[in-house]
Design an enzyme around this catalytic site. Structure first.
Site, mmCIF file in Angstrom:
data_model
loop_
_atom_site.group_PDB
_atom_site.id
_atom_site.type_symbol
_atom_site.label_atom_id
_atom_site.label_comp_id
_atom_site.label_asym_id
_atom_site.label_seq_id
_atom_site.Cartn_x
_atom_site.Cartn_y
_atom_site.Cartn_z
ATOM 1 N N GLY A 234 0.609 -1.035 -0.124
ATOM 2 C CA GLY A 234 0.169 -0.214 -0.462
ATOM 3 C C GLY A 234 1.303 1.173 0.508
ATOM 4 C CG PHE A 235 4.263 1.497 -0.260
ATOM 5 C CD1 PHE A 235 5.152 0.537 0.767
ATOM 6 C CD2 PHE A 235 5.083 0.791 -1.747
ATOM 7 C CE1 PHE A 235 6.261 -0.143 0.337
ATOM 8 C CE2 PHE A 235 5.255 -0.123 -2.018
ATOM 9 C CZ PHE A 235 5.931 -0.787 -1.179
ATOM 10 C CB THR A 463 3.090 -5.182 7.569
ATOM 11 O OG1 THR A 463 1.960 -5.429 8.180
ATOM 12 C CG2 THR A 463 2.517 -3.250 6.464
ATOM 13 N N GLY A 504 -0.645 1.116 12.945
ATOM 14 C CA GLY A 504 -1.987 -0.266 12.616
ATOM 15 C C GLY A 504 -1.327 -1.316 14.504
ATOM 16 N NE ARG A 584 7.242 -6.658 24.399
ATOM 17 C CZ ARG A 584 6.991 -7.059 25.330
ATOM 18 N NH1 ARG A 584 5.626 -6.374 25.086
ATOM 19 N NH2 ARG A 584 6.726 -8.713 25.878
ATOM 20 C CE LYS A 589 11.966 -15.364 9.980
ATOM 21 N NZ LYS A 589 11.981 -16.793 9.742
ATOM 22 C CD GLN A 594 7.155 -3.158 6.839
ATOM 23 O OE1 GLN A 594 6.255 -1.963 7.006
ATOM 24 N NE2 GLN A 594 6.705 -3.908 6.052
ATOM 25 N N GLY A 658 5.800 1.155 15.844
ATOM 26 C CA GLY A 658 5.670 1.376 14.491
ATOM 27 C C GLY A 658 6.792 0.869 13.777
ATOM 28 C CD GLU A 661 4.558 5.597 8.119
ATOM 29 O OE1 GLU A 661 3.958 5.886 6.891
ATOM 30 O OE2 GLU A 661 3.547 5.119 8.385
#
Ligand code: MOS
Length: 698
Positions: A234-235, A463, A504, A584, A589, A594, A658, A661
């Site tokens: 998606g990005f 992801t 997310g 965290r 993997k 990501q 997260g 990005e």
């Protein structure tokens, strides 16, 4: 119950076998009985009016069922928050080149595409304005920038501080339009059953698509179901409902058959959003000891005539470095272009290129090591807001990265390392991304056989989110991961955050942890699971509202080595090294993947990606993967990714920041800084193309 240490393990993707065997179905592959195909017709002018669409010849072709235009398409409803880009085929105005002006529906994909290519559309064109510039007469200050930040901020007196600063860097940087190209093009198949609508769609958040379609078609709450179990990337391009889903639903209503609409790769360049080009003016002032006295970041970006999208480009300068005089500004111009949207690290990705390049220039001007410059200007609280950081380990990342990369032996002089045709250099940049959470709901069920089912409208866009959420649920339930099934991508599971803003996993894990804790509590009270099972529901809206005000961010350090071919101007990237402090890490993997993915996209941003606007026709001319270049295997060599153990208990119950990005943030600057170190030439305009390198070397 068994104790587990599921969190942190490098668990393989749960759906891996389904994906590699083709059992996993993507939106464009869902086989609904009796479905037909819709093919989008795009405008060939950038501004004007559709004066006539002659559909007769196309309707007479074999297999063609309908031609939807603004004359006959179902009328849509709009609310205050309706995305105007979704009001397709509602009027005769053309607001950008590539806008949908018709949908040709036919029995087969080939028939639909042939019909779309042959459709006779007559326009009354008007002069268009598609050229972005920092001196455009229609630049304006938006009311706020995305998602809801002040447009301008000012602390102290930047002008006075710059006037008396020992060292000043005053430079302008630019980044081009960049286009999201997830592997899976956008696709949807829609089916009506009376006033109930079911859509299989490729997106980053099924409940947000459900909400948009409910409003647009004037339906009752609960009448729309959006299913998005597997999504091929998606990005940001799938972060909001896109026109293909609306067109599929319109086509299905009109023909009373399920309609599938898949965008072509070329169509995506106009229809799914892209990263706005930016121009950024940086002014940095420092004392002789390299202490910042002033920092000013003025960012220009473009939006469309359809709606305002104001990229938050200068936000990064509000939090990175301690500067007693600090000013940031955003200006936007509305052009006759497709609406820019989110693309991986919107704001931070282009913003960090300017800020972290300027910091490198300042380090040189001050004669200090670029890492030392950042250490000297490390703030104790967020400079702009004064808020404490929930945790901030930028310096630890820089030091750890310096160790791994071998920074200590670096000769700071530019342009002095040569290996045959190649000039060699290294560079560093800081990285950051906000660590936020948004309200979500989840349900956790204990079954009588001792297994568990967790339901949440999460989205796994490749992801590994589903796998990470399984680990989180297993940990909370103190069960092995094999006993926990996490179901995602169905809007009937209830409202949840999209896979966006790197929020997310942070948001979903909160709802899952809450539901699982509630479930364990109930199980403890009742002692045994009844045959029908026990379910606990959770909603984190109130928890998130009650969160303390803090500056929550992940941080990182990016290191790059480049080799520059003096004959061809080609820049190669033998090594990247990224060290991150991102709370965290749930799955070692998929988490590493990501970060590698973000850094790889940073190579594209630095060296390859550039949407080239054609002022005459008003379109990005290189709208395919033959002419819009992204990194391929041959461009990517050693990428060393690691992270610092970071325990931040003021984020969310699982301690997640997260990682979707942050990998791209700072990468382009690290590479540009390395190119300077290799060649002695500063590249302030991306991408660093061979012709630009050759011109600078000449
Ligand atoms: Mo991401 S650009 O927030 O989907």
């Amino acid at each position: 119950m068994t104790a587990t240490t599921a969190i942190g393990a490098g668990l393989n993707r749960i759906e891996a076998a389904a994906k590699v065997t083709g059992a996993a179905r993507y939106a464009g592959e869902i086989p609904l009985d009796g479905h037909a195909y819709g093919s989008v017709v795009q405008s060939t002018i950038a501004r004007g009016q559709v004066t006539m669409i002659d559909a007769d010849a196309v309707l007479a072709r074999p297999g063609v069922l309908a031609v939807l235009t603004h004359d006959n398409a179902p009328r849509l409803h709009r609310a205050d928050d309706t995305d105007a880009e979704l009001l397709v085929l509602q009027d005769d105005r053309v607001r950008y080149r590539g806008q949908a002006v018709a949908l040709v529906i036919a029995e087969t994909l080939e028939q639909a595409r042939a019909g779309a290519e042959l459709l006779d559309v007559t326009y009354q064109p008007e002069d268009h304005d598609v050229v972005f510039a920092a001196d455009h007469p229609r630049l304006y200050a938006p009311e706020h920038v995305n998602p809801n930040y002040p447009t301008d901020t000012s602390v102290g007196d930047v002008d006075a501080a710059l006037a008396s600063a020992a060292i000043v860097v005053d430079a302008t940087y630019s980044t081009p339009a960049e286009h999201n190209n997830p592997m899976e093009p956008h696709a949807a198949i829609a089916q009506w059953d009376g006033d109930r609508l079911t859509v299989y769609d490729s997106n980053q958040g099924a409940t947000s698509v459900r909400q948009a379609l409910t409003t647009l078609f004037g339906l009752a709450d609960g009448a729309v179901r959006v299913l998005s179990e597997h999504v091929g990337g998606g990005f940001g391009a799938k972060g909001s409902t896109r026109p293909h889903a609306v067109l599929a639903a319109m086509g299905a209503r009109f023909t009373e058959r399920p309609i599938r609409v898949t965008l072509t790769r070329q169509q995506m360049f106009a229809m799914v959003g892209y990263r706005t080009p930016t121009i950024q003016h940086m002014r940095l002032g420092a004392d002789a000891d390299a202490t910042l006295v002033a920092l000013e970041h003025t960012a220009y970006s473009q939006t469309s005539q359809v709606l305002e999208f104001a990229e938050q480009t200068a936000l990064i300068s509000r939090l990175m470095y301690a500067a007693p005089n600090l000013r940031t500004r955003h200006r936007v111009v509305a052009l006759d272009v497709p609406t820019p949207r989110w693309m991986r690290a919107p704001g931070e990705a282009p913003g960090s290129f300017a800020l972290e390049s300027a910091m490198d220039e300042l380090a040189t001007a001050c004669g200090v090591d670029p890492i030392e410059l950042r250490v000297r200007n490390e703030p104790s609280v967020e400079p702009d807001s004064g808020l404490p950081f929930s945790s901030r380990n930028l310096i630890a990342c820089l030091h750890e990265g310096a160790e791994r990369f071998g920074w200590a032996s670096r000769d700071p002089r530019p342009g002095v390392r040569r290996d045959g045709r190649w000039l060699i250099g290294t560079g560093v940049a800081s990285s950051t991304y906000p660590a936020r959470s948004a309200p979500s709901t989840a349900a956790a069920t204990a079954l009588a056989d001792g297994s568990f089912v967790v339901e949440i409208t999460a989205s796994d866009i490749g992801t590994g989110a589903r796998t990470a959420l399984t680990q989180i649920a297993a940990d909370e339930l103190r069960a092995p991961t094999e006993r926990v099934e996490v179901r995602i991508g169905d809007s009937d599971f209830g409202q949840a955050m999209i896979a966006g803003g790197s929020m997310g996993t942070a948001s979903w894990s909160w709802a899952i942890a809450k539901a699982c804790r509630e479930l364990l509590h109930t199980l403890h009270e009742i002692g045994t699971v009844p045959p029908e099972g026990v379910t606990a529901h959770a909603d984190t809206a109130e928890d998130i509202k009650a969160q303390a005000q803090l500056s929550r961010h992940a941080f990182g350090a990016q290191f790059a080595e480049v080799r520059v071919d003096v004959d061809t101007g080609e820049v190669r990237v033998p090594r990247l090294c990224g060290v991150f402090a991102a709370g965290r890490i749930i799955n070692a993997k998929t988490g590493r993947s990501q970060l590698i993915g973000g850094m790889t996209m940073g190579i594209g941003m630095a060296l390859l990606e550039e949407g080239v606007m054609d002022p005459q026709f008003g379109d990005y001319v290189n709208h395919d993967l033959a002419s819009y270049h992204v990194p391929v295997n041959g461009d990517v060599h050693d990428i060393d990714v690691s992270w610092i153990d970071e325990h931040d208990d003021r984020l969310n119950p699982v301690g997640v920041k997260g990682i979707g990005e942050i990998g791209i943030v700072g990468t382009a600057a690290a590479l540009a800084n390395a190119v300077w170190h290799a060649t002695g030439h500063r590249h302030r305009h991306l991408p660093i193309r061979p012709d630009r390198v050759l011109t600078s070397l000449a």
